[in-house]
Design a protein around this motif. Structure first.
Motif, PDB file in Angstrom:
ATOM      1  N   GLN A   1      25.769  21.045  59.178  1.00  0.00           N
ATOM      2  CA  GLN A   1      25.745  19.591  59.105  1.00  0.00           C
ATOM      3  C   GLN A   1      25.138  19.141  57.773  1.00  0.00           C
ATOM      4  O   GLN A   1      24.390  19.864  57.142  1.00  0.00           O
ATOM      5  CB  GLN A   1      24.953  19.004  60.283  1.00  0.00           C
ATOM      6  N   GLY A   2      25.493  17.935  57.376  1.00  0.00           N
ATOM      7  CA  GLY A   2      24.987  17.400  56.116  1.00  0.00           C
ATOM      8  C   GLY A   2      26.115  16.839  55.282  1.00  0.00           C
ATOM      9  O   GLY A   2      27.237  16.632  55.759  1.00  0.00           O
ATOM     10  N   PRO A   3      25.852  16.580  53.996  1.00  0.00           N
ATOM     11  CA  PRO A   3      26.876  15.998  53.115  1.00  0.00           C
ATOM     12  C   PRO A   3      28.014  16.968  52.837  1.00  0.00           C
ATOM     13  O   PRO A   3      27.943  18.159  53.187  1.00  0.00           O
ATOM     14  CB  PRO A   3      26.091  15.682  51.835  1.00  0.00           C
ATOM     15  N   GLU A   4      29.053  16.451  52.192  1.00  0.00           N
ATOM     16  CA  GLU A   4      30.227  17.276  51.889  1.00  0.00           C
ATOM     17  C   GLU A   4      29.873  18.521  51.087  1.00  0.00           C
ATOM     18  O   GLU A   4      30.542  19.545  51.216  1.00  0.00           O
ATOM     19  CB  GLU A   4      31.268  16.450  51.135  1.00  0.00           C
TER      20      GLU A   4
ATOM     21  N   VAL B   1      42.790  26.357  53.941  1.00  0.00           N
ATOM     22  CA  VAL B   1      42.112  25.135  53.527  1.00  0.00           C
ATOM     23  C   VAL B   1      42.248  24.925  52.023  1.00  0.00           C
ATOM     24  O   VAL B   1      42.164  25.870  51.233  1.00  0.00           O
ATOM     25  CB  VAL B   1      40.623  25.202  53.919  1.00  0.00           C
ATOM     26  N   ARG B   2      42.471  23.667  51.646  1.00  0.00           N
ATOM     27  CA  ARG B   2      42.362  23.224  50.257  1.00  0.00           C
ATOM     28  C   ARG B   2      41.232  22.204  50.195  1.00  0.00           C
ATOM     29  O   ARG B   2      41.269  21.186  50.902  1.00  0.00           O
ATOM     30  CB  ARG B   2      43.662  22.575  49.787  1.00  0.00           C
TER      31      ARG B   2
ATOM     32  N   ASP C   1      41.169  18.809  52.227  1.00  0.00           N
ATOM     33  CA  ASP C   1      40.650  18.971  53.579  1.00  0.00           C
ATOM     34  C   ASP C   1      39.146  18.807  53.728  1.00  0.00           C
ATOM     35  O   ASP C   1      38.640  18.772  54.862  1.00  0.00           O
ATOM     36  CB  ASP C   1      41.033  20.371  54.095  1.00  0.00           C
ATOM     37  N   LEU C   2      38.410  18.700  52.611  1.00  0.00           N
ATOM     38  CA  LEU C   2      36.949  18.686  52.715  1.00  0.00           C
ATOM     39  C   LEU C   2      36.409  17.550  53.576  1.00  0.00           C
ATOM     40  O   LEU C   2      35.538  17.789  54.424  1.00  0.00           O
ATOM     41  CB  LEU C   2      36.325  18.650  51.317  1.00  0.00           C
ATOM     42  N   PRO C   3      36.855  16.295  53.421  1.00  0.00           N
ATOM     43  CA  PRO C   3      36.282  15.229  54.270  1.00  0.00           C
ATOM     44  C   PRO C   3      36.474  15.484  55.759  1.00  0.00           C
ATOM     45  O   PRO C   3      35.561  15.239  56.566  1.00  0.00           O
ATOM     46  CB  PRO C   3      37.038  13.971  53.805  1.00  0.00           C
ATOM     47  N   LEU C   4      37.646  15.986  56.141  1.00  0.00           N
ATOM     48  CA  LEU C   4      37.917  16.239  57.553  1.00  0.00           C
ATOM     49  C   LEU C   4      37.019  17.333  58.106  1.00  0.00           C
ATOM     50  O   LEU C   4      36.388  17.170  59.166  1.00  0.00           O
ATOM     51  CB  LEU C   4      39.384  16.627  57.732  1.00  0.00           C
TER      52      LEU C   4
ATOM     53  N   TRP D   1      33.932  17.241  61.029  1.00  0.00           N
ATOM     54  CA  TRP D   1      33.832  18.129  62.183  1.00  0.00           C
ATOM     55  C   TRP D   1      32.501  18.864  62.193  1.00  0.00           C
ATOM     56  O   TRP D   1      31.884  19.024  63.252  1.00  0.00           O
ATOM     57  CB  TRP D   1      34.971  19.134  62.165  1.00  0.00           C
ATOM     58  N   MET D   2      32.055  19.337  61.048  1.00  0.00           N
ATOM     59  CA  MET D   2      30.803  20.084  60.978  1.00  0.00           C
ATOM     60  C   MET D   2      29.600  19.228  61.375  1.00  0.00           C
ATOM     61  O   MET D   2      28.560  19.759  61.794  1.00  0.00           O
ATOM     62  CB  MET D   2      30.590  20.651  59.571  1.00  0.00           C
ATOM     63  N   ASN D   3      29.717  17.929  61.246  1.00  0.00           N
ATOM     64  CA  ASN D   3      28.621  17.034  61.584  1.00  0.00           C
ATOM     65  C   ASN D   3      28.649  16.560  63.034  1.00  0.00           C
ATOM     66  O   ASN D   3      27.751  15.832  63.466  1.00  0.00           O
ATOM     67  CB  ASN D   3      28.604  15.829  60.633  1.00  0.00           C
TER      68      ASN D   3
END
Length: 240
Positions: A100-103, A75-76, A80-83, A87-89
């Motif tokens: 879950q939650g913000p970035e 991961v970079r 990749d953070l938005p993707l 998924w986490m949400n």
């Protein structure tokens, strides 16, 4: 807290072959303090003369699966953070990963691994050039998990989540788990087994591990859950 969606001291004399009986020491209760785990990691880096505890995972390359060409790509955050946050949400993922939650929540979780000593590597699972899953490949023998099971040197753990809802519930998780376990065993010759510790309540995850050639070794009480300790043994990889 993670691990997981389908989300990780040796018994016998020092010269015993740990692969001869894959289940011989699974019931030993062994607890290792965090300071000792850190010393083990440092000692291994000193012996190897390198800082990579997972045998250059970034260079493992792709592998063929019945679902397509698959590769683990570290991961970079800038890419990749938005993707991964999306998924986490997803409710099915958040129920077990609890990220879950913000970035910033996902970023803190991933950054802790990227800024660490290399004992855990967060990766995208890329299938036919499409990122569709998230993996964490980690040194289970150097992880707090080692306090809760009879760890062997170079035990390697796997956490997994399937990102897209269309990829869940149709066997993709099983294919990827088998592919990743094979990648670990192919590229980490000192590793005799691959482990995972999904939440016992996550029955689809446990079923996926079983179908991928893992066996249920034990039920373990971890700080955040009661887990199924799943093990795929090198000695049995071509049997199960």
């Amino acid at each position: 807290m993670p691990p997981t969606e389908a989300h990780p001291g040796t018994a016998g004399p020092p010269d015993a072959d740990p692969s001869a009986d894959p289940s011989a020491d699974d019931t030993l209760d062994l607890h290792l303090p965090e300071e000792f785990l850190a010393l083990l990691a440092q000692a291994e880096r000193d012996r190897s003369g390198a800082g990579d505890l997972l045998d250059d995972l970034a260079d493992w390359g792709p592998t063929a699966t019945p679902a397509g060409r698959f590769q683990l790509v570290p991961v970079r955050l800038d890419r990749d953070l938005p993707l991964v946050t999306r998924w986490m949400n997803a409710p099915a993922v958040a129920a077990f990963w609890e990220l879950q939650g913000p970035e910033s929540v996902t970023a803190d979780h991933i950054r802790a691994q990227l800024d660490g000593d290399g004992r855990s590597v967060p990766c995208l699972g890329v299938l036919d050039s499409t990122p569709m899953s998230y993996f964490e490949i980690y040194r289970a023998d150097l992880d707090p998990l080692a306090r809760h099971y009879p760890a062997r040197p170079h035990d390697t753990g796997v956490h997994l989540l399937i990102g897209g809802v269309t990829d869940r519930g149709r066997g993709i998780g099983t294919l990827l788990l088998r592919a990743v376990a094979d990648l670990v065993l192919d590229h980490r010759p000192r590793c005799t087994r691959v482990l995972a510790e999904p939440d016992l309540r996550n029955t689809p995850s446990v079923a996926a591990f079983l179908a991928a050639g893992f066996r249920l070794s034990a039920e373990v009480d971890l700080p955040d859950k009661r887990a199924a300790l799943m093990v795929r043994d090198r000695a049995l990889r071509h049997v199960l």
